[in-house]
Design an enzyme around this catalytic site. Structure first.
Site, PDB file in Angstrom:
ATOM      1  N   SER A 135      20.207  30.904  12.300  1.00 53.62           N
ATOM      2  CA  SER A 135      19.212  29.979  12.860  1.00 53.62           C
ATOM      3  C   SER A 135      17.914  30.678  13.213  1.00 53.62           C
ATOM      4  CB  SER A 135      19.771  29.295  14.112  1.00 53.62           C
ATOM      5  OG  SER A 135      20.064  30.253  15.130  1.00 53.62           O
TER       6      SER A 135
ATOM      7  N   HIS B 170      -0.285 -12.698  17.139  1.00 54.41           N
ATOM      8  CA  HIS B 170       0.256 -12.974  15.803  1.00 54.41           C
ATOM      9  C   HIS B 170      -0.758 -12.639  14.710  1.00 54.41           C
ATOM     10  CE1 HIS B 170       3.579 -15.195  17.755  1.00 54.41           C
ATOM     11  NE2 HIS B 170       2.639 -15.721  18.516  1.00 54.41           N
TER      12      HIS B 170
ATOM     13  N   SER C  67     -10.865   8.660  -2.854  1.00 54.20           N
ATOM     14  CA  SER C  67      -9.893   8.444  -3.924  1.00 54.20           C
ATOM     15  C   SER C  67     -10.196   9.368  -5.094  1.00 54.20           C
ATOM     16  CB  SER C  67      -9.942   6.985  -4.393  1.00 54.20           C
ATOM     17  OG  SER C  67      -9.270   6.816  -5.624  1.00 54.20           O
TER      18      SER C  67
ATOM     19  N   LYS D 214     -14.087   4.499  -2.633  1.00 59.82           N
ATOM     20  CA  LYS D 214     -13.094   4.388  -1.574  1.00 59.82           C
ATOM     21  C   LYS D 214     -13.397   5.298  -0.381  1.00 59.82           C
ATOM     22  CE  LYS D 214      -9.773   2.427  -1.410  1.00 59.82           C
ATOM     23  NZ  LYS D 214      -8.470   2.850  -1.930  1.00 59.82           N
TER      24      LYS D 214
ATOM     25  N   GLU E 188      -3.240   6.202   8.844  1.00 55.30           N
ATOM     26  CA  GLU E 188      -2.041   5.938   8.062  1.00 55.30           C
ATOM     27  C   GLU E 188      -0.970   6.998   8.324  1.00 55.30           C
ATOM     28  OE1 GLU E 188      -3.408   5.665   4.054  1.00 55.30           O
ATOM     29  OE2 GLU E 188      -4.577   3.853   4.434  1.00 55.30           O
TER      30      GLU E 188
END
Length: 487
Positions: A40, A173, A294, A300, A307
């Site tokens: 470990s 909502h 992008s 973009k 995110e």
């Protein structure tokens, strides 16, 4: 001291005589498969400074019990100081033959002291050592997480200060509900962070209990002083039951619950930023330094930090589930299953220390499109509740006021008009209780001004919330800066 990967372990040369903390009753060494499964040190090496701190305290207790003379104590403390410096600089590293952090550090001590280094083993076990090390590590790093939480809350508060009276469309909502101020909305994300900070402090109080001196499970037959050790290591008290001391991993599970809860709160904030920055909302523009593009679509601008806040909540929740599942049904006291407690805890710390500064930077530098927010605030008949409240103030029971207002909204939907565009005749047609003076409440500004009760969305209550949040964050800033582990 960071995690050590398998490659760096392989590249380190093994010592001539393999150090082991066990094996006297075994005729041979462990199989390669067992050794690989058991090792470990590649992840628990980060506990080294805490293990050394525990060794210093233990050495002094051994000396107090007459098991080390003053000269031996001095040599051991000097060797521990030297070993700690070597660990920090990288001059001393674990090798492929070191099973865990405890084995590696004992090897380092033996290299410096010879057989004297072996005296430090008296009266303690890896069972109480690792429980102590992990408590020290998490108490230390909980302050770091708290500091990053405060930075994010500060960023939200600073943005809220700029938008105390900026109207925005409050939602339930994900549908337009009632007007709010954007400052109020931003402060709604501060409150969960303050609760997270409270949880960390409560957790720290329960975690500040030293297991050192519990030994493998039964305590020690040597005249040790666990209370003295606990004070030296910055704990508030020592263990009450030696079996529980080495078996307890509540503090790991609870820490992971807190970090999972933080992850959920960050995910909700991230989701809202994703919505706010979308073309459909257009309420917020991210700074170029905190957005990405992008590889194929030149136009973009993506809210990747937001995110990732959503995505990383999954690993934080997963770490909690993994440890709870591991602990479920374990017999007293220490079981090797508990080796699985550290990686989720380390990962939670690493994840938040990486994510929180990015979120704070994103929030502090984003530009709020006030014009878009103000234009959206009255959309969707969001002032309907103002009509119902107006009727209530005129003595109409709220049940009836709700019904009347609903009919007014239905009329507006058919006529494709706003509430304040209904004629006097149409108002009277809907209800005898409606008259032209109802238009006095049919503005976003008046709706916000009417919200004067504590905690409401009006500019006054929002200013009060800001002052309270700033005061509380100042206190948390002090708590996060506390040094809990002796240096």
């Amino acid at each position: 001291m960071d995690q050590v990967d398998d490659k760096s372990l392989t590249e380190n040369s093994a010592p001539a005589n393999r150090t082991s903390l066990w094996g006297g009753r075994f005729a041979g060494g462990p199989s390669e498969a067992l050794a690989r499964l058991s090792v470990s040190v590649q992840f628990d090496w980060r506990l080294a400074p805490y293990d050394i701190a525990g060794s210093r305290a233990h050495a002094r207790v051994l000396a107090g019990a007459g098991l080390l003379d003053p000269e031996e104590l001095g040599r051991i403390l000097a060797a521990l100081d030297d070993l700690e410096a070597a660990c920090a600089s990288g001059a001393f590293r674990p090798t492929v033959d070191d099973e865990d952090v405890h084995t590696a550090l004992e090897r380092g001590l033996l290299e410096r002291l010879g057989s004297l280094g072996g005296k430090l083993r008296a009266g303690r076990s890896r069972n109480d050592q690792v429980a102590t090390d992990l408590r020290l590590y998490l108490r230390d790093h909980a302050r770091g997480v708290a500091s990053r939480l405060v930075e994010l809350a500060d960023a939200l508060v600073e943005q809220a200060e700029r938008h105390v009276d900026t109207a925005a469309p409050g939602m339930t909502h994900l549908q337009h509900a009632q007007p709010v101020t954007f400052g109020h909305w931003l402060l709604a994300h501060v409150q969960p962070l303050l609760r997270d900070l409270e949880r960390l402090r409560d957790w720290d109080h329960r975690t500040a209990v030293s297991p050192l001196g519990a030994g493998a499970l039964a305590g020690s037959g040597l005249p040790l002083d666990p209370v003295a050790v606990s004070k030296e290591l910055g704990f508030r008290t020592s263990f009450a039951n030696s079996m529980d001391a080495v078996a307890d991993r509540d503090f790991v599970a609870e820490f992971l619950f807190i970090t999972a809860m933080v992850g959920v709160h960050l995910s909700r904030l991230g989701e809202e930023v994703v919505l706010w920055t979308s073309h459909e909302f257009g309420w917020v523009e991210l700074d170029d330094a905190f957005a990405t593009g992008s590889s194929i679509m030149p136009q973009k601008k993506n809210a990747d930090i937001a995110e990732l806040a959503r995505g990383k909540s999954g690993r934080l929740v997963g770490g909690l589930v993994a440890v709870l599942t591991m602990l479920k049904g374990l017999p007293m006291t220490y079981d090797r299953d508990m080796q699985e407690d550290k990686e989720p805890a380390f990962d939670a710390v690493d994840t938040l220390e990486l994510l929180l500064p990015a979120l704070a930077g994103m929030i502090s530098t984003m530009t709020v499109r006030v014009d878009r927010l103000v234009a959206a605030a009255p959309v969707g008949f969001s002032l309907a509740t103002e009509v119902a409240d107006w009727l209530v103030r005129k003595g109409v029971p709220f049940r009836d006021a709700h019904e009347i207002t609903g009919k007014l909204v239905a009329l507006c939907a058919v006529r494709d008009c706003a509430l304040d565009e209904v004629s006097d005749e149409e108002l009277a047609m809907v209800s005898e209780h409606l008259d032209p003076s109802v238009r006095d409440v049919l503005s976003v500004r008046s709706a916000l001004a009417a919200r004067t009760t504590p905690g409401s969305t009006g500019p006054g209550p929002v200013a009060d919330q800001l002052a309270t949040a700033a005061d509380r964050l100042a206190g948390w800033r002090e708590w996060a800066a506390e040094q809990v582990v002796p240096r």
